[in-house]
Motif scaffolding. Structure first.
Motif, short mmCIF file in Angstrom:
data_model
loop_
_atom_site.label_atom_id
_atom_site.label_comp_id
_atom_site.label_asym_id
_atom_site.label_seq_id
_atom_site.Cartn_x
_atom_site.Cartn_y
_atom_site.Cartn_z
N GLU A 131 -12.51 -11.76 -6.83
CA GLU A 131 -12.30 -10.70 -5.86
C GLU A 131 -11.03 -9.92 -6.47
OE1 GLU A 131 -13.89 -9.18 -2.72
OE2 GLU A 131 -15.36 -10.72 -3.20
N ALA A 150 -12.88 -6.70 -3.71
CA ALA A 150 -12.01 -6.25 -2.97
C ALA A 150 -10.24 -6.71 -3.87
CB ALA A 150 -11.80 -6.91 -1.65
N TYR A 168 -6.77 -15.48 -1.02
CA TYR A 168 -8.28 -15.13 -0.68
C TYR A 168 -8.49 -16.86 0.50
CZ TYR A 168 -13.23 -16.25 -0.28
OH TYR A 168 -14.50 -16.17 -0.47
N ILE A 182 -2.19 -8.20 -0.59
CA ILE A 182 -3.94 -8.86 0.17
C ILE A 182 -3.83 -9.45 0.26
CG2 ILE A 182 -4.64 -8.86 -2.33
CD1 ILE A 182 -6.54 -6.58 -0.83
N ILE A 188 -7.72 -11.32 1.82
CA ILE A 188 -8.97 -10.95 2.16
C ILE A 188 -9.83 -12.18 2.61
CG2 ILE A 188 -10.43 -10.86 -0.13
CD1 ILE A 188 -9.26 -9.89 -1.49
N SER A 237 -15.38 -15.04 8.96
CA SER A 237 -14.80 -14.12 9.02
C SER A 237 -15.63 -12.49 8.82
CB SER A 237 -14.01 -13.97 7.59
OG SER A 237 -15.30 -13.92 6.55
N GLU A 244 -3.93 -10.94 14.67
CA GLU A 244 -3.51 -9.91 14.01
C GLU A 244 -2.29 -9.51 15.11
OE1 GLU A 244 -4.03 -6.15 12.96
OE2 GLU A 244 -5.94 -6.33 11.38
N ILE A 293 -2.08 -5.30 3.01
CA ILE A 293 -3.67 -4.75 3.28
C ILE A 293 -4.26 -5.99 3.74
CG2 ILE A 293 -6.15 -4.34 2.05
CD1 ILE A 293 -4.29 -2.66 -0.26
N ILE A 294 -5.32 -6.36 4.65
CA ILE A 294 -6.18 -7.52 5.51
C ILE A 294 -7.05 -6.85 5.42
CG2 ILE A 294 -6.52 -8.82 7.24
CD1 ILE A 294 -3.71 -8.22 7.73
N THR A 295 -8.65 -7.68 4.45
CA THR A 295 -9.41 -6.70 4.25
C THR A 295 -10.57 -8.17 4.35
OG1 THR A 295 -11.24 -4.76 3.76
CG2 THR A 295 -9.74 -6.69 2.16
N THR A 296 -11.56 -7.37 4.34
CA THR A 296 -13.02 -8.86 4.32
C THR A 296 -13.31 -8.89 2.56
OG1 THR A 296 -14.67 -7.51 5.30
CG2 THR A 296 -13.84 -8.94 6.66
N ALA A 305 -15.59 -8.43 -1.00
CA ALA A 305 -16.22 -7.24 -1.21
C ALA A 305 -17.94 -8.54 -2.27
CB ALA A 305 -15.82 -6.10 -1.82
#
Ligand SMILES: [Zn+2]
Length: 312
Positions: A116, A121, A130, A251, A253, A259, A270, A287-290, A292
């Motif tokens: 990642e 991401a 991660y 970040i 991920i 998830s 959150e 940044i909090i994201t899933t 990619a």
């Protein structure tokens, strides 16, 4: 141009692919059953690699993702429950002996983090966290553009930090670990306990519940199912707050099936995260994201590993 072979081995499947330099579209790609509980896994691994080996090019190195625990320095798989016959198994040495090229190993969650970071991401970030949440919870941490390994190569076992002293028993046998409170089986176990205690739910009649069915029921408005995910999200927030205090990433991920459950998990996550972070500065520009890369994270992480090792 350099060619690399990437391997992602798990309890059910072996995936192998050949890549040209940084191109994430593989030249070849194979997926076979690993039958890892039966003898002969290494022979099946060799055949899987051979089937993806590009005949017209010279391969520079093999990168491999495997379930841990393992030693990334020596390339030895220590004792992974998913592949019972590999106990202190020097897999990279054996691969190098067979294929005549260097081979490198790291655990699947570390390599998903690396994948990642390099291709997904997390591109452009120098400090990355991660977490994969599925039947277990795995973690990978990149600090100043380097994977965190620790002294024994056992760092970043983020699923096995204690978030509830004396809590439910984890897959590792210890109590109250994050994995025992927020992974898929933990959500199902909580729902079962509540049903047995008399809670009302549309899930009452289900015999072999899984986290996906609980998510479906939650989306249909089932209060118990919703509370199962909300509880997991709350403990996830407790865990991640501690990870922010420890690693201060830019970040976070999330990978893995659980998830994918969106607001069911992440609304309470959150709220919990904000409640448990002791200084709001950790959350500034975070940044909090899933993830990619989806199922390819392990393979692309193995590619990134082989490339990095060859360039140092
Ligand atoms: Zn554990």
């Amino acid at each position: 141009m350099s060619t690399f072979v990437a391997v992602d081995i798990g309890g059910t499947h072996i995936r192998t692919a050949a890549y040209e330099s940084d191109n994430t579209t593989p030249l070849t790609h194979k997926r076979t059953r690993s039958h890892a509980k039966e003898p002969g896994t290494f022979d099946r691994l060799v055949r899987a690699i051979e089937s993806a080996w590009p005949e017209d090019r010279s391969v520079k190195a093999i990168g491999m993702a495997s379930p841990g625990p393992l030693d990334p320095q020596t390339g030895v798989v220590l004792a992974t429950p998913n592949i019972p016959e590999w106990i202190n198994f020097p897999v990279t040495e054996k691969l190098t002996e067979h294929f005549g090229v260097p081979a490198y190993l790291d655990n699947d969650a570390n390599l998903a983090a690396l994948g990642e970071w390099k291709f997904g991401a997390g591109r452009g970030h120098h400090n990355l966290l991660y977490l994969t949440i599925s039947t277990g919870i795995g973690g990978g941490v990149i600090i100043n553009d380097r994977l965190l390994h620790g002294h024994h190569g056992l760092a970043a076992e983020l699923g096995h930090v204690t978030v509830l002293a004396g809590g439910p028993v984890c897959s590792c046998g210890f109590k109250g670990h994050l994995e025992a409170l927020a992974a898929g089986p933990a959500i199902v176990r909580y729902i079962r306990e509540q049903l047995e205690a008399g809670a009302k739910s549309a899930l009452q009649s289900e015999r072999n519940l899984n986290a996906y069915e609980v998510a479906q029921a939650a989306r249909n408005g089932d209060a118990l199912a919703k509370s199962g995910y909300a509880r997991a999200g709350e403990y996830l927030g407790i865990g991640v707050a501690s990870f922010l205090h420890t690693f201060d990433p830019s970040i976070v991920i999330f990978g893995g099936g659980v998830s994918q459950s969106g607001p069911l998990l992440f609304d309470s996550f959150e709220i919990s995260l904000q409640k448990h972070v002791f200084n709001p500065r950790y959350l500034e520009n975070l940044i909090i994201t899933t993830a990619a890369l989806g199922d390819d994270a392990g393979l692309l992480g193995a590619l990134a590993l082989a490339q990095l090792k060859q360039s140092t």
